[in-house]
Write an enzyme that holds these catalytic residues in place. Structure first.
Site, PDB file in Angstrom:
ATOM      1  N   CYS A 151      43.580  28.521  29.176  1.00 48.13           N
ATOM      2  CA  CYS A 151      43.553  28.709  30.505  1.00 48.13           C
ATOM      3  C   CYS A 151      45.091  27.545  30.126  1.00 48.13           C
ATOM      4  O   CYS A 151      46.687  28.034  30.878  1.00 48.13           O
ATOM      5  CB  CYS A 151      43.633  28.554  31.544  1.00 48.13           C
ATOM      6  SG  CYS A 151      42.132  30.104  31.230  1.00 48.13           S
ATOM      7  N   HIS A 193      34.562  43.124  36.147  1.00 48.61           N
ATOM      8  CA  HIS A 193      36.062  42.693  35.802  1.00 48.61           C
ATOM      9  C   HIS A 193      35.735  43.290  34.440  1.00 48.61           C
ATOM     10  O   HIS A 193      34.693  42.823  33.420  1.00 48.61           O
ATOM     11  CB  HIS A 193      36.541  41.352  35.917  1.00 48.61           C
ATOM     12  CG  HIS A 193      37.989  41.421  34.964  1.00 48.61           C
ATOM     13  ND1 HIS A 193      38.600  41.199  33.947  1.00 48.61           N
ATOM     14  CD2 HIS A 193      39.358  41.062  35.833  1.00 48.61           C
ATOM     15  CE1 HIS A 193      39.822  40.898  33.926  1.00 48.61           C
ATOM     16  NE2 HIS A 193      39.884  40.844  35.091  1.00 48.61           N
ATOM     17  N   LYS A 239      45.433  34.517  39.559  1.00 48.53           N
ATOM     18  CA  LYS A 239      44.558  35.067  38.533  1.00 48.53           C
ATOM     19  C   LYS A 239      43.956  35.908  38.109  1.00 48.53           C
ATOM     20  O   LYS A 239      42.543  35.027  38.819  1.00 48.53           O
ATOM     21  CB  LYS A 239      46.013  34.027  37.294  1.00 48.53           C
ATOM     22  CG  LYS A 239      44.921  33.718  37.282  1.00 48.53           C
ATOM     23  CD  LYS A 239      45.508  32.680  36.774  1.00 48.53           C
ATOM     24  CE  LYS A 239      44.938  30.947  35.433  1.00 48.53           C
ATOM     25  NZ  LYS A 239      43.336  31.600  34.957  1.00 48.53           N
ATOM     26  N   HIS A 286      32.146  34.825  35.483  1.00 53.24           N
ATOM     27  CA  HIS A 286      32.573  34.453  36.229  1.00 53.24           C
ATOM     28  C   HIS A 286      34.002  34.307  37.053  1.00 53.24           C
ATOM     29  O   HIS A 286      34.465  34.873  37.711  1.00 53.24           O
ATOM     30  CB  HIS A 286      32.955  33.021  35.414  1.00 53.24           C
ATOM     31  CG  HIS A 286      34.373  32.944  34.591  1.00 53.24           C
ATOM     32  ND1 HIS A 286      34.092  34.603  33.741  1.00 53.24           N
ATOM     33  CD2 HIS A 286      35.856  32.593  34.702  1.00 53.24           C
ATOM     34  CE1 HIS A 286      36.167  34.241  33.076  1.00 53.24           C
ATOM     35  NE2 HIS A 286      35.912  33.769  33.567  1.00 53.24           N
ATOM     36  N   ASP A 306      41.166  31.265  39.072  1.00 53.52           N
ATOM     37  CA  ASP A 306      40.551  32.721  38.330  1.00 53.52           C
ATOM     38  C   ASP A 306      40.141  33.198  39.470  1.00 53.52           C
ATOM     39  O   ASP A 306      39.490  32.308  40.601  1.00 53.52           O
ATOM     40  CB  ASP A 306      39.952  32.235  37.116  1.00 53.52           C
ATOM     41  CG  ASP A 306      39.856  33.062  36.033  1.00 53.52           C
ATOM     42  OD1 ASP A 306      41.387  33.399  35.528  1.00 53.52           O
ATOM     43  OD2 ASP A 306      38.822  32.707  34.656  1.00 53.52           O
ATOM     44  N   HIS A 364      38.597  36.316  39.561  1.00 55.66           N
ATOM     45  CA  HIS A 364      38.144  37.935  39.196  1.00 55.66           C
ATOM     46  C   HIS A 364      37.509  39.192  40.450  1.00 55.66           C
ATOM     47  O   HIS A 364      36.371  38.370  41.049  1.00 55.66           O
ATOM     48  CB  HIS A 364      36.709  38.234  38.201  1.00 55.66           C
ATOM     49  CG  HIS A 364      37.650  37.117  36.839  1.00 55.66           C
ATOM     50  ND1 HIS A 364      38.775  37.678  36.485  1.00 55.66           N
ATOM     51  CD2 HIS A 364      37.368  35.739  36.082  1.00 55.66           C
ATOM     52  CE1 HIS A 364      39.726  36.952  35.077  1.00 55.66           C
ATOM     53  NE2 HIS A 364      38.314  35.829  34.989  1.00 55.66           N
ATOM     54  N   ASP A 418      42.262  25.558  36.884  1.00 57.69           N
ATOM     55  CA  ASP A 418      41.562  25.999  37.388  1.00 57.69           C
ATOM     56  C   ASP A 418      40.637  25.269  36.937  1.00 57.69           C
ATOM     57  O   ASP A 418      39.351  25.653  36.020  1.00 57.69           O
ATOM     58  CB  ASP A 418      41.154  27.344  35.985  1.00 57.69           C
ATOM     59  CG  ASP A 418      42.299  28.679  36.204  1.00 57.69           C
ATOM     60  OD1 ASP A 418      42.610  28.756  36.463  1.00 57.69           O
ATOM     61  OD2 ASP A 418      41.868  29.378  34.751  1.00 57.69           O
TER      62      ASP A 418
END
Length: 198
Positions: free
Chosen positions: A152, A53, A107, A82, A47, A49, A9
């Site tokens: 993470c 989310h 993810k 984010h 990441d 989203h 990330d």
């Protein structure tokens, strides 16, 4: 023993100026780039989203960023919005060498479940596919770097150790959020699980 570097990330929203900035998150980029040549494989996580989310504080009336809530899979920190899919914040840091990446794992794209680990969503059962990829390639040793140490990176390292990989975390090439003592707790948890912290 085939080894892979897992870069967690390193995205604009987790770097200074981003929506969920990790202090000094950008300072680790040159060291990560230099390390890539030492590995058989380089894997980046991202990441990713959707808008609205369920882990975003704005999705919960009366809640603020960093409040806690209960989700069907357990306790969940509520975050500032984010790494929204396709946004500049979700993009990799401009200085990160993405050309060396054999694989990019996205993810957190399921709107109902957050996803810290590179291996599983936060229900700890829904896989990302990374384990199968590593096994197919015969990769047994993993070194993790990136953001953030206590979320993470730690979740990924614990899952990797549980799955039987030989796991090292380069703490000099990670940075932490450190939310209510989360850094100390995560380092202790990783060491207890057999993860090497360098």
């Amino acid at each position: 023993m085939s080894n892979a570097l897992i870069v967690i990330d390193v995205q604009n929203d987790f770097c200074p100026g981003g929506a969920l900035a990790v202090p000094e998150g950008d300072l680790i980029v040159p060291g990560i780039n230099a390390l890539m040549q030492d590995f058989d494989a380089v894997i980046l996580t991202q990441d990713w989203h959707p808008k609205g989310h369920s882990s975003f504080a704005t999705s919960h009336a009366g809640k603020a960023p960093f409040d806690m809530t209960e989700m069907p899979y357990g306790p969940q920190v509520l975050w500032p919005n984010h790494c929204v899919q396709g946004s500049e914040g979700a993009a990799f840091h401009a200085d990160l060498d993405t050309t060396r990446a054999d694989l990019i794992i996205r993810k957190g794209y399921n709107p109902a479940i957050d996803s810290y680990s590179a291996f599983f969503e936060n229900d700890q059962t829904t896989p990302t596919g990374l384990e199968g990829y590593l096994n197919t390639r015969g990769i047994t040793a993993l070194t993790l770097v990136g953001l953030a140490t206590d979320f993470c990176v730690a979740f990924s390292a614990l899952d990797a150790a549980r799955l039987g990989f030989d796991v090292t975390v380069r703490s000099d090439l990670c940075r932490a959020i450190d939310l209510d003592g989360s850094l100390t707790a995560s380092l202790t948890g990783m060491k207890d699980a057999g993860v090497r912290i360098l």
